[in-house]
Write a protein that holds these residues in place. Structure first.
Motif, PDB file in Angstrom:
ATOM      1  N   ASP A  88      51.606  38.243  50.028  1.00 18.56           N
ATOM      2  CA  ASP A  88      52.629  37.368  50.593  1.00 18.56           C
ATOM      3  C   ASP A  88      52.805  36.190  49.648  1.00 18.56           C
ATOM      4  O   ASP A  88      51.911  35.824  48.895  1.00 18.56           O
ATOM      5  N   TYR A  89      54.004  35.577  49.713  1.00 16.66           N
ATOM      6  CA  TYR A  89      54.286  34.388  48.922  1.00 16.66           C
ATOM      7  C   TYR A  89      54.747  33.294  49.871  1.00 16.66           C
ATOM      8  O   TYR A  89      55.531  33.578  50.762  1.00 16.66           O
ATOM      9  N   PRO A  90      54.267  32.101  49.755  1.00 16.74           N
ATOM     10  CA  PRO A  90      53.303  31.584  48.792  1.00 16.74           C
ATOM     11  C   PRO A  90      51.872  31.895  49.234  1.00 16.74           C
ATOM     12  O   PRO A  90      51.601  32.062  50.426  1.00 16.74           O
ATOM     13  N   THR A  91      50.978  31.974  48.274  1.00 16.79           N
ATOM     14  CA  THR A  91      49.558  32.208  48.540  1.00 16.79           C
ATOM     15  C   THR A  91      48.740  31.743  47.341  1.00 16.79           C
ATOM     16  O   THR A  91      49.271  31.587  46.239  1.00 16.79           O
ATOM     17  N   ASP A  92      47.475  31.546  47.543  1.00 15.27           N
ATOM     18  CA  ASP A  92      46.553  31.223  46.456  1.00 15.27           C
ATOM     19  C   ASP A  92      46.124  32.552  45.837  1.00 15.27           C
ATOM     20  O   ASP A  92      45.187  33.201  46.296  1.00 15.27           O
ATOM     21  N   VAL A  93      46.837  32.960  44.803  1.00 20.08           N
ATOM     22  CA  VAL A  93      46.641  34.277  44.199  1.00 20.08           C
ATOM     23  C   VAL A  93      45.207  34.436  43.686  1.00 20.08           C
ATOM     24  O   VAL A  93      44.559  35.463  43.927  1.00 20.08           O
ATOM     25  N   GLY A  94      44.686  33.455  42.991  1.00 23.22           N
ATOM     26  CA  GLY A  94      43.333  33.539  42.448  1.00 23.22           C
ATOM     27  C   GLY A  94      42.276  33.718  43.523  1.00 23.22           C
ATOM     28  O   GLY A  94      41.366  34.538  43.389  1.00 23.22           O
ATOM     29  N   ARG A  95      42.388  32.947  44.595  1.00 20.84           N
ATOM     30  CA  ARG A  95      41.417  33.038  45.687  1.00 20.84           C
ATOM     31  C   ARG A  95      41.486  34.395  46.363  1.00 20.84           C
ATOM     32  O   ARG A  95      40.469  35.022  46.642  1.00 20.84           O
ATOM     33  N   ARG A  96      42.695  34.875  46.616  1.00 19.46           N
ATOM     34  CA  ARG A  96      42.861  36.169  47.293  1.00 19.46           C
ATOM     35  C   ARG A  96      42.351  37.315  46.423  1.00 19.46           C
ATOM     36  O   ARG A  96      41.706  38.233  46.910  1.00 19.46           O
ATOM     37  N   CYS A  97      42.626  37.258  45.121  1.00 20.35           N
ATOM     38  CA  CYS A  97      42.136  38.309  44.215  1.00 20.35           C
ATOM     39  C   CYS A  97      40.611  38.266  44.114  1.00 20.35           C
ATOM     40  O   CYS A  97      39.961  39.313  44.066  1.00 20.35           O
ATOM     41  N   GLY A  98      40.046  37.058  44.105  1.00 25.36           N
ATOM     42  CA  GLY A  98      38.585  36.930  44.096  1.00 25.36           C
ATOM     43  C   GLY A  98      37.957  37.517  45.344  1.00 25.36           C
ATOM     44  O   GLY A  98      36.911  38.171  45.283  1.00 25.36           O
ATOM     45  N   ALA A  99      38.606  37.296  46.494  1.00 22.25           N
ATOM     46  CA  ALA A  99      38.108  37.871  47.752  1.00 22.25           C
ATOM     47  C   ALA A  99      38.161  39.398  47.709  1.00 22.25           C
ATOM     48  O   ALA A  99      37.245  40.079  48.180  1.00 22.25           O
ATOM     49  N   VAL A 100      39.224  39.933  47.133  1.00 29.57           N
ATOM     50  CA  VAL A 100      39.356  41.393  47.004  1.00 29.57           C
ATOM     51  C   VAL A 100      38.252  41.931  46.102  1.00 29.57           C
ATOM     52  O   VAL A 100      37.573  42.906  46.454  1.00 29.57           O
ATOM     53  N   ARG A 101      38.042  41.302  44.950  1.00 27.33           N
ATOM     54  CA  ARG A 101      36.993  41.764  44.033  1.00 27.33           C
ATOM     55  C   ARG A 101      35.628  41.779  44.719  1.00 27.33           C
ATOM     56  O   ARG A 101      34.872  42.748  44.619  1.00 27.33           O
ATOM     57  N   GLY A 102      35.312  40.711  45.413  1.00 28.59           N
ATOM     58  CA  GLY A 102      34.015  40.620  46.088  1.00 28.59           C
ATOM     59  C   GLY A 102      33.842  41.653  47.182  1.00 28.59           C
ATOM     60  O   GLY A 102      32.791  42.291  47.300  1.00 28.59           O
ATOM     61  N   ARG A 103      34.878  41.830  47.995  1.00 27.26           N
ATOM     62  CA  ARG A 103      34.806  42.797  49.096  1.00 27.26           C
ATOM     63  C   ARG A 103      34.690  44.221  48.568  1.00 27.26           C
ATOM     64  O   ARG A 103      33.893  45.007  49.071  1.00 27.26           O
ATOM     65  N   VAL A 104      35.486  44.558  47.561  1.00 29.42           N
ATOM     66  CA  VAL A 104      35.448  45.915  46.999  1.00 29.42           C
ATOM     67  C   VAL A 104      34.073  46.189  46.397  1.00 29.42           C
ATOM     68  O   VAL A 104      33.460  47.217  46.676  1.00 29.42           O
TER      69      VAL A 104
END
Length: 119
Positions: A66-82
Motif C-alpha cells: 500500500d502507499y504511503p508506507t514505510d517501505v524499508g520497515r515493511r521489507c525488513g519485517a518480511v525478511r525476518g518473518r520469512v
C-alpha cells in the motif's frame, strides 16, 4: 563371533528427508503475507522463488505494498518473518532473503484508475 563387526544403524537413523524448492517457496510466500498483514486492495499476493543447495536456501520475494508506507520497515519485517518461518518449519538455514517491491497501491490511484485516469 568377531567383535569388529559394525552394528547396523537404527531404523530412525537411516534415510534422508528432502524438501522440494516449491514447498520452501510456498512457506516463504505465506510468511510474507503474514508479515504484511494481507494483500493491498487490487493487489496480488506475494510470490517467492527459492534456490536450495544442501540445507541452505536463498529466497526471493516479490510483493506489492500500500502507499504511503514505510517501505524499508515493511521489507525488513518480511525478511525476518520469512527467515524465521523457513528455519522453524523446514529446519533449513536461510542465507539470503531478497525482497522486490513490484508495485505500490494508493487508495487515490485505485479509485482514479476505476474512472480511467490517474491523478
Amino acid at each position: 563371533m568377531p567383535t569388529d563387526v559394525k552394528e547396523r544403524p537404527r531404523v530412525r537413523e537411516r534415510g534422508a528427508t528432502t524438501i522440494a524448492d516449491r514447498v520452501v517457496a510456498k512457506i516463504s510466500a505465506q510468511a510474507a503475507r503474514e508479515a504484511l498483514g494481507g494483500v493491498p486492495k487490487g493487489g496480488h499476493p506475494p510470490h517467492a522463488s527459492v534456490a536450495v543447495h544442501r540445507d541452505a536456501a536463498r529466497i526471493s520475494i516479490s510483493l506489492e505494498l500500500d502507499y504511503p508506507t514505510d517501505v524499508g520497515r515493511r521489507c525488513g519485517a518480511v525478511r525476518g518473518r520469512v527467515r524465521g518461518r523457513v528455519e522453524e518449519l523446514v529446519g533449513m538455514e536461510v542465507h539470503e532473503v531478497s525482497v522486490h517491491v513490484e508495485r505500490l497501491h494508493s487508495a487515490r490511484t485505485s479509485s482514479a484508475a476505476g474512472k480511467g485516469r490517474l491523478e
